[in-house]
Design an enzyme around this catalytic site. Structure first.
Site, short mmCIF file in Angstrom:
data_model
loop_
_atom_site.label_atom_id
_atom_site.label_comp_id
_atom_site.label_asym_id
_atom_site.label_seq_id
_atom_site.Cartn_x
_atom_site.Cartn_y
_atom_site.Cartn_z
N LYS A 170 2.10 24.41 -3.79
CA LYS A 170 0.82 23.81 -3.38
C LYS A 170 0.91 22.29 -3.45
CE LYS A 170 -1.72 27.90 -4.88
NZ LYS A 170 -2.68 28.48 -5.84
N GLU B 28 17.59 33.81 -7.29
CA GLU B 28 16.63 34.40 -8.21
C GLU B 28 15.66 35.29 -7.44
OE1 GLU B 28 15.07 32.06 -11.72
OE2 GLU B 28 15.66 30.44 -10.38
N LYS C 42 5.34 38.99 -3.77
CA LYS C 42 3.94 38.85 -4.15
C LYS C 42 3.15 40.09 -3.76
CE LYS C 42 2.30 34.67 -4.14
NZ LYS C 42 1.79 33.33 -3.75
N ARG D 59 0.82 -1.21 0.00
CA ARG D 59 0.00 0.00 0.00
C ARG D 59 0.85 1.26 0.00
NH1 ARG D 59 -3.08 2.00 -2.64
NH2 ARG D 59 -4.07 -0.05 -2.65
N ASP E 207 0.22 37.53 -13.04
CA ASP E 207 -0.80 36.70 -12.38
C ASP E 207 -2.21 37.15 -12.76
OD1 ASP E 207 -1.68 34.70 -10.69
OD2 ASP E 207 -1.71 36.00 -8.93
#
Length: 338
Positions: A150, A211, A182, A117, A254
């Site tokens: 994410k 970066e 952001k 599993r 964005d």
């Protein structure tokens, strides 16, 4: 890769996992195995299977897709029982079709079933990510497809490894390896130029080289004022960069892909931004990226396209590990899963 290199060898892997300074892949495997067997072990196996019985089990693809997690599966089997013998007819990144037997493992039945599993959980998730990445990477050409942060908690490296196997590129691994300015940073700093100045100063004082990416949000671009303001922000950055030595390498655009009522998208704003930047920096499109829209976005001239859905909305590829493969194929045909 701290805590990993002494236990796991990546030298023979077709596609190696991305680098991370603190991620311990062995610990993740041990945790996955431990949460399955708890403090009692596999009580069903102990009750039904003789302790010394040896079997051969086969991996069976139950749908078409890109296989991923083969190297990780070998590591899991080795952690459970180093004497297990594992063979593959395919490698990470190969296409498999429904009904294909693409690998087998031989050894003690108890240990194969114990590992089963955990191996499948890793492989099915990774293969689902790789399959979606491959489809989006092909459609996005000539732009390059990226994932985001994410990812499933604890599986950051595993998820990003699957993206590489599927033909995508990795975005930043975490908060530590790339500056990504952001909208919230820009708001708190009092504007995009102030934010860039602060980042350049911070990196210079600490002699850091990494970066730097800046993001421009246009989430409600229904009117001329918002659109013009967003282009003005880009002009401010270009003006700043023309007069100041900066670490900025990429500009994220964005939500400049506007969905239309007919299911198509309007990328005119994105194209305008790319033309304005004019190759001075790499560009990255994000927002409203799907398999249906990514081709048109890729034709806009952007360098990269990032999609959180690659890892946060995974459809696992259906794979099984069966000891009686003929019976499994018969049942699969009856249920249209093989």
């Amino acid at each position: 890769m701290a805590g990993v290199e002494t236990r796991i060898s990546f030298e023979s892997m077709v596609i190696k996992p991305p680098s991370h300074p603190t991620y311990d892949l062995t610990a993740i495997i041990k945790l996955a195995l431990s949460e399955d067997v708890g403090d009692q072990g596999d009580v069903t196996c102990m009750a039904t299977i003789p302790n010394d019985m040896e079997v051969e089990a086969h991996f069976l693809a139950k749908e078409d897709g890109i296989i991923a997690g083969i190297a990780l599966a070998e590591t899991v089997f080795n952690e459970v029982d180093p004497s297990l013998k594992v063979e593959w007819s395919q490698k990470d990144g190969d296409y498999v079709h429904k009904g294909l037997k693409f690998g087998k493992v031989h050894g003690r039945a108890h240990n194969i079933v114990r590992a089963e599993r955990v191996v499948l959980n890793f492989m099915q998730r990774m293969s689902g990510i790789a399959t979606q990445t491959k489809a989006m990477a092909d459609a996005a050409h000539p732009a390059l497809i990226l994932e985001t942060r994410k990812t499933a908690p604890g599986l950051r490296l595993v998820d990003k490894w699957a993206v590489l196997i599927g033909g995508g590129r990795n975005h930043r691994m975490g908060l530590f390896d790339m500056v990504l300015i952001k909208d919230n940073h820009i708001s708190i700093a009092g504007g995009v130029t102030n934010a860039l100045k602060s980042v350049d100063s911070y990196l210079e004082k600490r002699n850091l080289q990494m970066e730097v990416e800046s993001v421009y949000v246009c989430s409600h671009c229904n009117g001329h004022v918002i659109e013009t303001r967003t282009m003005e922000e880009i002009k401010d950055v270009l003006e700043y960069a023309s007069k100041t030595k900066t670490s900025l390498t990429r500009i994220m655009l964005d939500n400049m892909v506007v969905p239309l009522d007919n299911g198509d998208v309007d990328v005119s704003m994105l194209k305008e931004a790319v033309e304005l930047i004019n190759g001075k920096f790499e560009t990255e499109a994000s927002g409203n990226v799907t398999l249906e829209t990514v081709h048109e976005i890729g034709q806009s001239g952007v360098t990269y396209i990032s999609s959180g859905a690659l890892t946060h909305s995974v459809k696992a590829l259906d794979i099984s590990l069966k000891i009686d493969t003929e019976l499994a194929l018969e049942v699969g045909r009856r249920t249209k899963r093989a």
